[in-house]
Scaffold this motif. Structure first.
Motif, PDB file in Angstrom:
ATOM      1  N   ILE A   1      60.383  37.043  27.946  1.00  0.00           N
ATOM      2  CA  ILE A   1      58.902  36.335  28.027  1.00  0.00           C
ATOM      3  C   ILE A   1      58.196  36.413  26.924  1.00  0.00           C
ATOM      4  CG2 ILE A   1      57.058  36.339  29.508  1.00  0.00           C
ATOM      5  CD1 ILE A   1      57.717  37.848  31.858  1.00  0.00           C
ATOM      6  N   HIS A   2      58.458  35.598  25.993  1.00  0.00           N
ATOM      7  CA  HIS A   2      57.532  35.360  25.268  1.00  0.00           C
ATOM      8  C   HIS A   2      56.475  34.705  25.383  1.00  0.00           C
ATOM      9  CE1 HIS A   2      61.387  35.300  22.905  1.00  0.00           C
ATOM     10  NE2 HIS A   2      62.195  33.980  23.393  1.00  0.00           N
ATOM     11  N   GLN A   3      55.410  35.825  25.087  1.00  0.00           N
ATOM     12  CA  GLN A   3      54.275  35.177  25.171  1.00  0.00           C
ATOM     13  C   GLN A   3      53.406  35.108  24.285  1.00  0.00           C
ATOM     14  OE1 GLN A   3      51.491  38.574  27.694  1.00  0.00           O
ATOM     15  NE2 GLN A   3      53.675  39.151  27.438  1.00  0.00           N
ATOM     16  N   PRO A   4      51.993  33.923  24.178  1.00  0.00           N
ATOM     17  CA  PRO A   4      50.712  33.225  23.240  1.00  0.00           C
ATOM     18  C   PRO A   4      51.558  33.805  22.024  1.00  0.00           C
ATOM     19  CG  PRO A   4      49.950  33.658  25.160  1.00  0.00           C
ATOM     20  CD  PRO A   4      51.302  33.706  25.409  1.00  0.00           C
ATOM     21  N   PHE A   5      50.847  34.962  21.910  1.00  0.00           N
ATOM     22  CA  PHE A   5      50.114  36.058  21.409  1.00  0.00           C
ATOM     23  C   PHE A   5      51.347  36.340  19.766  1.00  0.00           C
ATOM     24  CE2 PHE A   5      49.336  37.665  25.089  1.00  0.00           C
ATOM     25  CZ  PHE A   5      50.631  38.817  25.204  1.00  0.00           C
ATOM     26  N   GLU A   6      52.607  36.162  20.778  1.00  0.00           N
ATOM     27  CA  GLU A   6      53.248  37.076  19.737  1.00  0.00           C
ATOM     28  C   GLU A   6      53.560  36.406  19.021  1.00  0.00           C
ATOM     29  OE1 GLU A   6      57.579  36.058  21.600  1.00  0.00           O
ATOM     30  OE2 GLU A   6      56.991  37.601  22.976  1.00  0.00           O
ATOM     31  N   LYS A   7      53.579  35.615  17.732  1.00  0.00           N
ATOM     32  CA  LYS A   7      53.473  34.880  16.912  1.00  0.00           C
ATOM     33  C   LYS A   7      52.265  35.982  15.923  1.00  0.00           C
ATOM     34  CE  LYS A   7      48.888  31.972  16.188  1.00  0.00           C
ATOM     35  NZ  LYS A   7      48.621  30.932  15.076  1.00  0.00           N
ATOM     36  N   TYR A   8      51.364  37.067  15.927  1.00  0.00           N
ATOM     37  CA  TYR A   8      50.836  37.509  15.342  1.00  0.00           C
ATOM     38  C   TYR A   8      51.634  39.182  14.909  1.00  0.00           C
ATOM     39  CZ  TYR A   8      46.858  34.713  16.818  1.00  0.00           C
ATOM     40  OH  TYR A   8      46.346  33.093  17.240  1.00  0.00           O
ATOM     41  N   GLU A   9      52.535  39.252  16.076  1.00  0.00           N
ATOM     42  CA  GLU A   9      53.514  40.117  15.533  1.00  0.00           C
ATOM     43  C   GLU A   9      53.919  40.182  13.938  1.00  0.00           C
ATOM     44  OE1 GLU A   9      56.028  40.890  19.003  1.00  0.00           O
ATOM     45  OE2 GLU A   9      54.399  41.178  20.295  1.00  0.00           O
ATOM     46  N   LYS A  10      54.512  38.818  14.121  1.00  0.00           N
ATOM     47  CA  LYS A  10      55.632  39.328  13.045  1.00  0.00           C
ATOM     48  C   LYS A  10      54.443  38.519  11.834  1.00  0.00           C
ATOM     49  CE  LYS A  10      59.417  38.585  15.515  1.00  0.00           C
ATOM     50  NZ  LYS A  10      60.107  37.752  16.282  1.00  0.00           N
ATOM     51  N   MET A  11      53.091  37.980  11.381  1.00  0.00           N
ATOM     52  CA  MET A  11      52.453  37.979  10.415  1.00  0.00           C
ATOM     53  C   MET A  11      51.954  38.738   9.657  1.00  0.00           C
ATOM     54  SD  MET A  11      48.872  35.670  11.162  1.00  0.00           S
ATOM     55  CE  MET A  11      49.936  34.012  12.028  1.00  0.00           C
ATOM     56  N   GLU A  12      52.129  38.194   9.177  1.00  0.00           N
ATOM     57  CA  GLU A  12      51.342  38.865   7.809  1.00  0.00           C
ATOM     58  C   GLU A  12      50.096  38.843   7.108  1.00  0.00           C
ATOM     59  OE1 GLU A  12      52.580  41.978   5.530  1.00  0.00           O
ATOM     60  OE2 GLU A  12      54.690  41.043   7.007  1.00  0.00           O
ATOM     61  N   PRO A  13      48.622  39.320   7.193  1.00  0.00           N
ATOM     62  CA  PRO A  13      47.504  39.289   6.925  1.00  0.00           C
ATOM     63  C   PRO A  13      47.444  38.240   5.481  1.00  0.00           C
ATOM     64  CG  PRO A  13      47.848  41.834   7.142  1.00  0.00           C
ATOM     65  CD  PRO A  13      49.264  40.987   7.154  1.00  0.00           C
ATOM     66  N   SER A  14      48.453  38.210   4.031  1.00  0.00           N
ATOM     67  CA  SER A  14      48.149  37.235   3.263  1.00  0.00           C
ATOM     68  C   SER A  14      49.113  36.462   3.809  1.00  0.00           C
ATOM     69  CB  SER A  14      49.242  37.864   2.087  1.00  0.00           C
ATOM     70  OG  SER A  14      50.806  37.616   2.643  1.00  0.00           O
ATOM     71  N   GLU A  15      49.363  35.934   5.309  1.00  0.00           N
ATOM     72  CA  GLU A  15      49.142  34.521   5.532  1.00  0.00           C
ATOM     73  C   GLU A  15      48.467  33.570   6.112  1.00  0.00           C
ATOM     74  OE1 GLU A  15      52.881  33.977   8.714  1.00  0.00           O
ATOM     75  OE2 GLU A  15      53.303  35.884   8.044  1.00  0.00           O
ATOM     76  N   LEU A  16      47.161  34.922   5.544  1.00  0.00           N
ATOM     77  CA  LEU A  16      45.956  33.984   6.968  1.00  0.00           C
ATOM     78  C   LEU A  16      45.334  33.201   5.405  1.00  0.00           C
ATOM     79  CD1 LEU A  16      44.360  37.075   8.840  1.00  0.00           C
ATOM     80  CD2 LEU A  16      45.817  34.782   9.455  1.00  0.00           C
ATOM     81  N   LEU A  17      45.757  34.003   4.121  1.00  0.00           N
ATOM     82  CA  LEU A  17      45.040  32.896   3.028  1.00  0.00           C
ATOM     83  C   LEU A  17      45.802  31.713   2.717  1.00  0.00           C
ATOM     84  CD1 LEU A  17      44.755  35.472   0.692  1.00  0.00           C
ATOM     85  CD2 LEU A  17      43.030  35.363   2.208  1.00  0.00           C
ATOM     86  N   LYS A  18      46.445  31.591   4.271  1.00  0.00           N
ATOM     87  CA  LYS A  18      46.706  29.696   3.644  1.00  0.00           C
ATOM     88  C   LYS A  18      46.193  28.614   4.241  1.00  0.00           C
ATOM     89  CE  LYS A  18      51.690  31.767   2.560  1.00  0.00           C
ATOM     90  NZ  LYS A  18      52.600  32.310   3.285  1.00  0.00           N
ATOM     91  N   LEU A  19      45.171  29.538   5.656  1.00  0.00           N
ATOM     92  CA  LEU A  19      44.394  28.131   6.810  1.00  0.00           C
ATOM     93  C   LEU A  19      43.273  27.644   6.002  1.00  0.00           C
ATOM     94  CD1 LEU A  19      43.683  31.306   9.183  1.00  0.00           C
ATOM     95  CD2 LEU A  19      45.382  29.796   9.546  1.00  0.00           C
TER      96      LEU A  19
END
Length: 173
Positions: free
Chosen positions: A153-171
């Protein structure tokens, strides 16, 4: 809702929230009177939170871990030392909540853990999950979907398990 015969089951946020609401309706229809929700973290946190809000019940959290971060392989099952809760004592009729039972070992072992640590207070424990896989060693009291073919089961919050905090700077700001 995606078909459970797929080898992978992808779940959107809207499907995920609908499943929680269906689980709540099933519990309500059962007319079982409970006075405490205990969720197994991390997977059961969102489910437990919504159920606690719908039923206006105190929420306690038992932190557990059986999967390696970002992996589909299980490691040793670990329980936290204690429950996190805002009530003085645990309720006597406990709804134990997780997102799913895969092997079922976590849910199965959480019940004796609760009895060992809080058995003095507990009269009854019932279990609730969104997904119940056929390969599970335990059948939950309440579940929304029975998955005969045991998809991952691929749950919608899985993307956060592989996300680096630095990626948030691109928002966008």
């Amino acid at each position: 809702m995606p078909d459970s015969t797929q080898s992978d089951l992808h779940v959107s946020w809207s499907d995920y929230h609908l499943l929680i609401e269906k689980l709540a309706a099933q519990i309500y229809r059962s007319d079982w009177q409970f006075n405490q929700i205990v969720c197994l973290a991390k997977g059961g946190l969102r489910v437990g939170d919504v159920l606690a809000r719908i039923f206006d019940m105190p929420l306690a959290i038992l932190s557990t871990s059986s999967y390696r971060s970002g992996s589909q392989s299980r490691s040793t099952l670990v329980f936290s030392k204690d429950l996190t809760m805002t009530t003085l004592n645990l309720g006597s009729h406990v709804l134990l909540v997780d997102d799913l039972v895969d092997s079922g070992v976590t849910l199965q072992k959480a019940i004796p853990w609760l009895d060992l640590h809080y058995g003095f207070y507990i009269e009854e424990v019932r279990t609730a999950v969104l997904w119940y896989k056929a390969c599970s060693v335990i059948k939950p009291d309440y579940y929304v979907n029975y998955l005969e073919h045991n998809p991952w089961i691929h749950q919608p919050f899985e993307k956060y398990e592989k996300m680096e905090p630095s990626e948030l700077l691109k928002l966008p700001e």
